[in-house]
Design a protein around this motif. Structure first.
Motif, mmCIF file in Angstrom:
data_model
loop_
_atom_site.group_PDB
_atom_site.id
_atom_site.type_symbol
_atom_site.label_atom_id
_atom_site.label_comp_id
_atom_site.label_asym_id
_atom_site.label_seq_id
_atom_site.Cartn_x
_atom_site.Cartn_y
_atom_site.Cartn_z
ATOM 1 N N LYS A 99 -6.976 15.085 3.148
ATOM 2 C CA LYS A 99 -6.013 15.683 2.314
ATOM 3 C C LYS A 99 -5.666 16.970 3.307
ATOM 4 O O LYS A 99 -4.610 17.701 2.798
ATOM 5 N N ASP A 150 -9.348 3.593 6.085
ATOM 6 C CA ASP A 150 -8.410 3.917 4.923
ATOM 7 C C ASP A 150 -8.600 5.268 4.131
ATOM 8 O O ASP A 150 -8.317 5.072 2.890
ATOM 9 N N SER A 151 -9.548 6.107 4.523
ATOM 10 C CA SER A 151 -9.670 7.128 3.725
ATOM 11 C C SER A 151 -8.774 8.373 4.205
ATOM 12 O O SER A 151 -8.318 8.417 5.203
ATOM 13 N N PHE A 152 -8.457 9.134 3.068
ATOM 14 C CA PHE A 152 -7.467 10.160 3.266
ATOM 15 C C PHE A 152 -8.039 11.660 3.761
ATOM 16 O O PHE A 152 -9.088 11.799 3.037
ATOM 17 N N ARG A 207 4.172 5.294 6.431
ATOM 18 C CA ARG A 207 3.687 6.223 5.805
ATOM 19 C C ARG A 207 4.529 7.421 6.267
ATOM 20 O O ARG A 207 4.190 8.547 6.622
ATOM 21 N N LYS A 256 0.757 -1.238 -0.025
ATOM 22 C CA LYS A 256 0.132 0.005 -0.084
ATOM 23 C C LYS A 256 0.789 1.238 -0.048
ATOM 24 O O LYS A 256 0.410 2.275 -0.698
ATOM 25 N N LYS A 289 -4.399 9.602 7.529
ATOM 26 C CA LYS A 289 -5.249 8.366 6.995
ATOM 27 C C LYS A 289 -6.017 7.752 8.245
ATOM 28 O O LYS A 289 -5.487 7.335 9.188
ATOM 29 N N SER A 290 -7.586 7.711 7.826
ATOM 30 C CA SER A 290 -8.272 7.314 8.915
ATOM 31 C C SER A 290 -8.270 5.914 9.049
ATOM 32 O O SER A 290 -7.773 5.148 8.245
ATOM 33 N N GLU A 322 1.045 4.105 -2.896
ATOM 34 C CA GLU A 322 0.870 5.661 -2.748
ATOM 35 C C GLU A 322 1.758 6.469 -3.188
ATOM 36 O O GLU A 322 1.398 7.616 -3.818
#
Length: 239
Positions: A141, A137-139, A198, A4, A133-134, A8
């Motif tokens: 921004k 898995d949503s970002f 990350r 992942k 990143k929550s 990214e």
């Protein structure tokens, strides 16, 4: 780095997503002589040309972890004080704009590679404002946790095409064309520093090899100064 995290960074290798402003290159012939050393503004070049450079860099983040993509781990002593790590950090911190450091790096690559024919060394530097990143898995921004600055390098064979008949629109005729120097997909490349959890990890790098049978031992020893692991194909055979 996991799949992942690699994905990214790989998705950033496009003109409209990257903060990379300049592409640096060194064209080397089969006698290990520099034919051309250049830097080009990605913002000033035609969009289709810029995307071709990004496509080459993007290829160095493709393939399978443990096979095409090899984790490089530096010893603590190397990170604290070593020529090879200082060079990589210097290239990153200067965003590849230090001419002396860049030439030192090119020479290390040239001295250690044993590729047939000519090749092109490409490199770029990007700064990525890493979004939060929550758990789903949503970002987010607008919520950046850190800025990840990294260099990406691709080493691409340059092949000479045979002259062929080609159409000249102005004359509405076909004419014999000259031989061209065509850049092929990367055979080797690397990302530094790693993007682990990350986040920036200066203790690691990620190397790409198109051929899993070729471990590029001399390159790894010259650029990273590590004892190279066996190529993936050889490890599989031994197992």
């Amino acid at each position: 780095m996991n799949t992942k995290e690699i994905g990214e960074i790989r998705r950033r290798q496009r003109r409209d997503r990257s903060n990379m402003t300049t592409i640096f290159g060194c064209y080397v012939n089969d006698k290990k002589e520099i034919i051309s050393e250049f830097s080009q503004s990605l913002g000033m070049m035609p969009e289709n040309e810029a995307e071709k450079y990004f496509a080459l860099l993007r290829r160095t983040l493709g393939g399978t972890l443990g096979k095409n993509l090899i984790d490089i781990t530096f010893q603590t002593s190397q990170v604290a004080d070593s020529e090879e790590h200082k060079l990589l950090m210097g290239l990153r911190n200067s965003r590849l704009k230090d001419d002396e450091l860049r030439m030192t790096f090119y020479k290390k690559v040239m001295e250690s590679l044993n590729l047939e024919g000519s090749y092109l060394i490409l490199a770029g530097c990007d700064s990525y404002d890493v979004p939060f990143k929550s758990k789903d898995d949503s970002f987010q921004k607008d919520q950046s946790e850190e800025t990840y600055t990294y260099i990406l390098c691709a080493i691409c064979p340059v092949k000479q095409t045979k002259p062929n008949l080609h159409y000249v629109a102005e004359e509405k005729l076909f004419h014999d064309g000259a031989m061209n120097q065509m850049v092929s997909a990367p055979t080797l490349g690397f990302l530094f520093p790693a993007f682990d959890g990350r986040s920036t990890n200066i203790y690691n790098s990620l190397m790409y090899s198109k051929d899993i049978k070729d471990g590029h031992e001399a390159f790894m020893e010259s650029v990273f100064n590590i004892n190279p692991p066996k190529p993936a194909a050889e490890q599989k055979k031994s197992f």
